[in-house]
Design an enzyme around this catalytic site. Structure first.
Site, PDB file in Angstrom:
ATOM      1  N   MET A 162       0.845  -1.182   0.000  1.00  0.00           N
ATOM      2  CA  MET A 162       0.000   0.000   0.000  1.00  0.00           C
ATOM      3  C   MET A 162       0.884   1.237   0.000  1.00  0.00           C
ATOM      4  SD  MET A 162      -1.845   0.165   3.719  1.00  0.00           S
ATOM      5  CE  MET A 162      -0.993   0.007   5.273  1.00  0.00           C
ATOM      6  N   TYR A 436       4.108   2.276  12.631  1.00  0.00           N
ATOM      7  CA  TYR A 436       3.370   1.627  11.544  1.00  0.00           C
ATOM      8  C   TYR A 436       1.865   1.846  11.646  1.00  0.00           C
ATOM      9  CZ  TYR A 436       6.916  -1.324   9.243  1.00  0.00           C
ATOM     10  OH  TYR A 436       7.960  -1.795   8.509  1.00  0.00           O
ATOM     11  N   GLU A 437       1.238   2.107  10.495  1.00  0.00           N
ATOM     12  CA  GLU A 437      -0.221   2.221  10.358  1.00  0.00           C
ATOM     13  C   GLU A 437      -0.833   3.246  11.306  1.00  0.00           C
ATOM     14  OE1 GLU A 437      -0.935   0.821   7.788  1.00  0.00           O
ATOM     15  OE2 GLU A 437       0.711  -0.603   7.669  1.00  0.00           O
ATOM     16  N   GLY A 438      -0.097   4.305  11.558  1.00  0.00           N
ATOM     17  CA  GLY A 438      -0.581   5.359  12.443  1.00  0.00           C
ATOM     18  C   GLY A 438       0.098   5.283  13.791  1.00  0.00           C
TER      19      GLY A 438
END
Length: 593
Positions: A162, A436-438
Site C-alpha cells: 500500500m 506503523y499504520e498510524g
C-alpha cells in the site's frame, strides 16, 4: 541465540477458552473446522517458523536488503523461504474460496501470523501487506478486477503493497499530490511515495501496488483521493505477467534502526510518461477503501507487538536459566533466574505476552463474529467492538512491546547490548511498531474521538459492561476474591475516565488529545486484566475437572495472579494523569520549549 519455539499450550488455551473457536465456527457454518484442526495447523506453522524462518532472522538483520540494477535484492535465503511458504499454501489460509482461498476464519490467520512474526518479523511483513491489499480489493474491487488480480495474490505468486505516504504528506493524507490522469481504460500515475514496506524485491514475478492519487478534477482534501492498482509488470490479455515493466520503480531504500531485511522503499511513479494504473471502485473514495486495508493492518501490527515480545521473552528465559552468576554459602553456583529481580522481569514478560495474546486473538475473532453473526443487531454489536478494540490492540500492544523487549535485553545484562547475542535485534525491531499504520498518538485519538466521543461513549460502555460480568464471575469464587476486587476497582477508574472525557471534551477542545494516550494505555491494561480474569476462571475449572495439562494450568493461574498484582494496578496511575487533564501541557508558550 536461542531457537524459537511456538507457545502451543497458550495459543490452544486461548483458542478454546477465550475465543471459543468451536462455537465461532459453528456460527459461521464451518462444521469441519474446530480446535483440533486449529492446533494441527499451528503445529505445521511452527515447523516452518522454527526450521526455516527463525534461522534467517539473524542473517536478515546482519545482511539486509540491497539495491541492484534489477531493483531491491532481498536478504539471503528469503526467496527460498518464501517459495516454501507459498508451496505450503500459507498465503491462502483465510482468503475466499472463490479465488482459491481456504476460507478459514480470520482469527486462524491471526494465530498463524503470530508464528511468522515471532520467528522472523521482517519476512512476515511481506505477506502481511499482501493480505491487507487482498482485503481492500475483496471489499471494493469490481468482479473483473478481483478475477484478474486476486487469485495470484492469494496463492502467493504476486505480493501486494500500500502506497500512502509522500514526502509532504505523512499522516495528513489530505496533502497527497500523486496524480492520476485518465487515459482510455486506465490512468497514468505520476508522483512519489515514501516508506513503502516491501515496495520492491525479486521473490515473486509481480508486485501489486495499491496507490492513493488524485484525478485532475478531484476536490481538495481527503474527499478527492482515489485508489489505484499499479502493477510492477504489465499483464497480457490472459492476465499473465509479462516482462514489460510498468513506469514504477524503487529509487532508494531506507537505512533503518531495525527490520533490516524488510525493504522500506521510496517509490517513483511516472518518470517516463506515467505508470499504468487501474481505478479501484469509484473516484474520490480511495481513502475509505484504503482504510479497509489499514484497519486490517492495524490489528496485525498490534499482533507484531505480541510476537516480538514473545521472541524476546523466549530468549531472555533461556538465558536466565543458563547464565550462572551467584554463589551460595557452600560455594555452589546458581543461575540468574533465581534472583527476584530477574524473576520480576521474566514474569512481566510472561504475563504481558499472555495477556496480549488473549486480547489480540479475541479482537481478531470479533472480526469473524461481525461477519458471521446471525442477525443485524449482533452484527452491529460485534462491528462496534472491532472498531473500539482496533486502536487498543494496535496502540497498547506495540507500546507495551517497547517495555517487554527492553526487559529481554536487560535480563541479558551487558551481553544484551552485544549484537551477537540477538536480544538487541528484538528491541530494535520493535521500535517501528508504534509508528506503523498510524502512530500511538493517532491510535489514541481514534479511540477517544471516533470510537468514543462520536457515539457518546456507547461502544466503551458496552465493553465496560462485559468486563463487569467477568468481575462478577470472579466474585463467585472465594479463590478469586482478590482478583475480583482489583478488576472492579480498575473498572471503576475506567468508568470515571470515560465520564471525564465526555464531560470535559465539550468545554475544552484540547482535553481529548491531552488525555488520549493515557486513556488508551489504561484501557489496554484493563482489557489485559479482563482477559487474564477470564483465563483464571477457565484454568481453575479445567484443573478441578482433571482435564490434564496440570503444569500449564497451574502456571496460568500464577501468571494471572501476577498480572493482577503487578500490571493491573497501572490503571490507577493512568487514571490519576487523566484527571489532571492538559492544563499544564498546553500552558507553556511555544517559544519556551
Amino acid at each position: 541465540m536461542s531457537a524459537y519455539t511456538h507457545p502451543h499450550n497458550d495459543a490452544d488455551f486461548v483458542f478454546e477458552h477465550i475465543v471459543e473457536f468451536n462455537q465461532l465456527c459453528q456460527q459461521a457454518g464451518l462444521e469441519d473446522i474446530n480446535t483440533e484442526l486449529s492446533s494441527a495447523i499451528l503445529t505445521e506453522a511452527a515447523k516452518l517458523g522454527t526450521d526455516v524462518l527463525a534461522p534467517l532472522n539473524w542473517e536478515g538483520d546482519q545482511n539486509g536488503t540491497s539495491m541492484t540494477e534489477k531493483g531491491v535484492q532481498e536478504s539471503p535465503g528469503f526467496a527460498e523461504a518464501y517459495q516454501q511458504f507459498v508451496e505450503s499454501g500459507w498465503p491462502s489460509l483465510t482468503a475466499a474460496e472463490a479465488f482459491g482461498g481456504q476460507n478459514l476464519p480470520h482469527v486462524m490467520g491471526t494465530a498463524v501470523n503470530e508464528v511468522w512474526h515471532t520467528s522472523n518479523l521482517a519476512f512476515a511483513l511481506c505477506p502481511m501487506l499482501t493480505h491487507g491489499a487482498i482485503s481492500s480489493l475483496t471489499n471494493h474491487g469490481s468482479k473483473e478486477m478481483q478475477d484478474t488480480w486476486l487469485p495470484n495474490m492469494i496463492n502467493g505468486t504476486w505480493t501486494g503493497t500500500m502506497n500512502l505516504t509522500e514526502p509532504s504528506a505523512g499522516t495528513d493524507l489530505a496533502a497527497v499530490k500523486t496524480k492520476a490522469v485518465p487515459n482510455g481504460d486506465h490512468y497514468l500515475i505520476s508522483g512519489q511515495k515514501i516508506f513503502i514496506t516491501w515496495g520492491d524485491h525479486q521473490m515473486t514475478e509481480n508486485i501489486v501496488h495499491l496507490v492513493l492519487a488524485r484525478t485532475p478534477d478531484a476536490p481538495a482534501g481527503v474527499k478527492g483521493i482515489s485508489l489505484f492498482i499499479v502493477p510492477k509488470f504489465m499483464l497480457d490479455e490472459a492476465g499473465n505477467t509479462t516482462d514489460k515493466q510498468n513506469d514504477v520503480k524503487c529509487i532508494s531504500t531506507e537505512h533503518k534502526l531495525g527490520i533490516h531485511a524488510s525493504p522500506t522503499c521510496t517509490m517513483s511513479f511516472g518518470d517516463n510518461g506515467g505508470a499504468v494504473g487501474y481505478l479501484v471502485g469509484e473516484e474520490n473514495k480511495g481513502l475509505s477503501y484504503m482504510f479497509t486495508m489499514m484497519n486490517h493492518a492495524r490489528q496485525d501490527v498490534g499482533l507484531q507487538g505480541l510476537a516480538i515480545s514473545e521472541r524476546s521473552y523466549q530468549q531472555a528465559r533461556d538465558y536466565a536459566k543458563e547464565r550462572v552468576q551467584g554463589t551460595n554459602k557452600d560455594g555452589s553456583r546458581f543461575t540468574i533466574i533465581n534472583f527476584p529481580d530477574v524473576r520480576r522481569m521474566l514474569m512481566l514478560m510472561k504475563a504481558g505476552t499472555e495477556a496480549m495474546r488473549a486480547l489480540s486473538y479475541y479482537a481478531s475473532a470479533e472480526i469473524d463474529r461481525s461477519h458471521f453473526a446471525a442477525d443485524d443487531s449482533a452484527k452491529v454489536k460485534h462491528h462496534n467492538r472491532v472498531e473500539l478494540m482496533t486502536p487498543i490492540v494496535k496502540g497498547w500492544l506495540t507500546e507495551f512491546a517497547q517495555e517487554l523487549t527492553y526487559l529481554g535485553t536487560q535480563i541479558h545484562g551487558g551481553m544484551g547490548f552485544v549484537e551477537e547475542t540477538g536480544s538487541a535485534q528484538h528491541y530494535r525491531d520493535a521500535r517501528i511498531l508504534t509508528i506503523y499504520e498510524g502512530t500511538t498518538g493517532i491510535q489514541a485519538l481514534d479511540l477517544v474521538g471516533r470510537k468514543t466521543l462520536v457515539n457518546g461513549g456507547e461502544f466503551l460502555q458496552d465493553l465496560l459492561n462485559d468486563i463487569a460480568e467477568t468481575a462478577e464471575a470472579l466474585k463467585a469464587s472465594d479463590k478469586f476474591a482478590s482478583h475480583a476486587a482489583k478488576l472492579s476497582s480498575a473498572l471503576d477508574k475506567a468508568a470515571q475516565a470515560r465520564q471525564w472525557l465526555l464531560d470535559n471534551a465539550k468545554e475544552d477542545r484540547s482535553a481529548a488529545g491531552a488525555i488520549s494516550v493515557n486513556m488508551m494505555m489504561m484501557m489496554g491494561f484493563l482489557c489485559g486484566g479482563w482477559m487474564m480474569g477470564k483465563s483464571a476462571i477457565k484454568a481453575d475449572k479445567l484443573l478441578a475437572a482433571g482435564e490434564g495439562h496440570e503444569d500449564f494450568l497451574k502456571a496460568k493461574l500464577i501468571t494471572c495472579q501476577f498480572y493482577f498484582d503487578h500490571l493491573l494496578p497501572r490503571v490507577d496511575g493512568y487514571f490519576a494523569v487523566i484527571q489532571n487533564g492538559g492544563e499544564s501541557m498546553m500552558a507553556m508558550p511555544e517559544d519556551s520549549f
